[in-house]
Design an enzyme around this catalytic site. Structure first.
Site, PDB file in Angstrom:
ATOM      1  N   GLY A   1      -0.587   3.550   5.214  1.00 28.98           N
ATOM      2  CA  GLY A   1      -0.732   3.794   3.714  1.00 28.98           C
ATOM      3  C   GLY A   1      -0.105   2.486   3.044  1.00 28.98           C
TER       4      GLY A   1
ATOM      5  CE  LYS B   1      -9.238   8.531   6.693  1.00 33.53           C
ATOM      6  NZ  LYS B   1     -10.495   9.007   6.073  1.00 33.53           N
TER       7      LYS B   1
ATOM      8  N   GLY C   1       4.118   1.145   9.273  1.00 36.00           N
ATOM      9  CA  GLY C   1       5.120   2.123   9.582  1.00 36.00           C
ATOM     10  C   GLY C   1       4.935   2.639  11.068  1.00 36.00           C
ATOM     11  CG  ASP C   2       5.811   6.693  12.130  1.00 37.54           C
ATOM     12  OD1 ASP C   2       4.656   6.440  11.214  1.00 37.54           O
ATOM     13  OD2 ASP C   2       6.736   7.496  12.014  1.00 37.54           O
TER      14      ASP C   2
ATOM     15  CB  THR D   1       0.891   0.600  11.725  1.00 32.45           C
ATOM     16  OG1 THR D   1       0.093   1.049  10.642  1.00 32.45           O
ATOM     17  CG2 THR D   1       0.367  -1.089  11.897  1.00 32.45           C
TER      18      THR D   1
ATOM     19  CB  THR E   1       7.334   3.852   5.827  1.00 32.62           C
ATOM     20  OG1 THR E   1       7.011   5.333   5.429  1.00 32.62           O
ATOM     21  CG2 THR E   1       8.809   3.708   6.551  1.00 32.62           C
TER      22      THR E   1
ATOM     23  CG  ASP F   1       7.579   8.555   3.903  1.00 29.53           C
ATOM     24  OD1 ASP F   1       7.150   8.663   2.826  1.00 29.53           O
ATOM     25  OD2 ASP F   1       6.477   8.861   4.822  1.00 29.53           O
TER      26      ASP F   1
END
Length: 412
Positions: free
Chosen positions: A26, A90, A138-139, A141, A161, A163
């Site tokens: 993202g 994706k 992030g995790d 990727t 991220t 998050d």
């Protein structure tokens, strides 16, 4: 200043003359600041930077999609949201869903058919003379980044991220901006709640971790926060909100998107077939708001009042901050952290990079107690379960205790 002799020394020692960079997953405030820092730091070493657009999809496409990024290309991008390299969440090339003109392909049992294109991506890097990769993500990727390092590609990960849930680093860039956006949303929504004496539910991102929600609740002066790490009791939640309405006529509730709806043991989320990050959260605050409104209005006094003569009927409203919290201009703190991460990624490649005892070339930039370092991607991504790799809120941690001390309820 890095002297010419040192440039030659590092180039010969590590064989790194050209670095590739991509952004995956993202979008996140601060991505462009990382790209800028990588380009400027690499220039100090006399190393070229090749931009790979559209995340891992760009690695698969290769060829003309790869393009050189120079100092002039990164002027003025530090304050921009998004990423000049675009992104995709994706495209796991190790498990890539097969497609045809009808969309995703399935076998006779209805299961998706997958192909492994990872070797194609590695060959594209070789053809482009890319000696090492800076992978920002992030995790999900970084899981692929770890797997490419196992194939011999020197990889330095940069944790990204909003998050703030990635293991092995105390903080990730984008988090500060996201919390700031959410606090601004609370401030905007609060006036409506006060004017109409309502219970206002503000839903924020975070997936299975409640860091954004918890920080927003404390910083925004909320009455209640619901996070995945602390299951709430629907009846206790309603009772606490009733007290808020009696005491001051309105209430603010921060809802982390990963909590469960009160009347069913499931997430209000949809599944995106073929995506490595298949669960799409969103909408649980509406379900909770409906439940609370019905519960508060189900018990009335002899006059038919749900709360009192002013609050004859309780109204609950839900607002989802959504993508507003992950886009737009990054805060100064995120620009600084992104720049530090990007510059240190290049520094680590040129000054410190060596394979681990298994011969894997995978590291990640990390912030540990205020200091920059690198850690093995094998440590960061210890399994292939994204949820298992998350750093979640500690229910007994300092921030949770702080929230309780200042009378923020967790609905428990």
């Amino acid at each position: 200043m890095i002297q010419e002799e040192r440039i030659i020394e590092h180039t010969l020692k590590h064989g790194i003359k050209r670095i590739g960079i991509m952004t995956g997953g993202g979008d996140c405030p601060g991505l462009n600041a990382v790209i800028r820092a990588v380009v400027l730091m690499a220039d100090k070493y006399g190393v070229e930077v090749i931009g790979i657009p559209y995340g891992y999809r760009g690695m698969l496409l290769g060829g003309d999609y790869f393009h050189k990024i120079t100092k002039s290309d990164v002027l003025g991008i530090i304050e921009q949201g998004g990423t000049i390299l675009h992104s995709s969440n994706k495209d796991n090339l190790f498990k890539y869903p097969r497609r045809d003109q009808n969309g995703l392909q399935h076998d006779a049992d209805g299961n998706l058919i997958y192909d492994d294109f990872s070797s194609v991506a590695v060959e594209n890097l070789r053809k482009a003379d890319i000696d090492a990769m800076v992978i920002v993500g992030g995790d999900g990727t970084l899981t692929s980044g770890r797997d490419y390092s196992r194939m011999g590609v020197p990889v330095i990960g940069v944790p990204k991220t909003i998050d703030n849930d990635l293991r092995s680093t105390d903080v990730t860039f984008g988090f500060d901006t996201a919390v700031s956006r959410c606090v601004a949303a609370v401030e905007s929504v609060r006036t409506t709640g006060e004017a109409h004496s309502r219970v206002m539910f503000i839903e924020v991102m975070g997936r299975n971790a409640g860091h954004i929600a918890l920080n927003t609740a404390i910083s925004g002066g909320a009455d209640m926060v619901l996070i995945p790490e602390i299951p709430y009791d629907p009846q206790k939640m309603v009772a606490q909100l009733r007290k808020c309405l009696v005491n001051h006529g309105d209430a603010i509730v921060i809802v982390s998107e990963g909590v469960k709806a009160p009347d069913k043991n499931s997430y209000t989320a949809k599944i995106v077939e073929g995506s490595p990050d298949a669960i799409r959260f969103g909408g649980v605050s509406g379900a909770i708001a409906d439940y609370v409104e019905k519960a508060l209005n189900s018990t009335r006094d002899e006059h038919g009042y749900a709360i009192n003569e002013v609050l004859m009927d309780v109204e609950c409203r839900a607002t989802n901050v959504g993508y507003a919290q992950r886009g737009g201009v990054p805060t100064a703190n995120d620009r600084l952290l992104s720049t530090r991460f990007g510059a240190h990624a290049v520094h680590a490649l040129m000054e410190e990079f060596n394979p681990d005892e298994k011969g894997n070339f995978g590291r990640m930039v990390a912030m540990r107690e205020g200091h920059l370092t690198t850690v093995s991607l094998e440590q960061v991504i210890a399994s292939n379960s994204m949820i298992g790799n998350q750093r979640r809120v500690d229910p007994n941690g300092e921030l949770v205790q702080l929230a309780r001390n200042i009378q923020i309820s967790f609905g428990d």
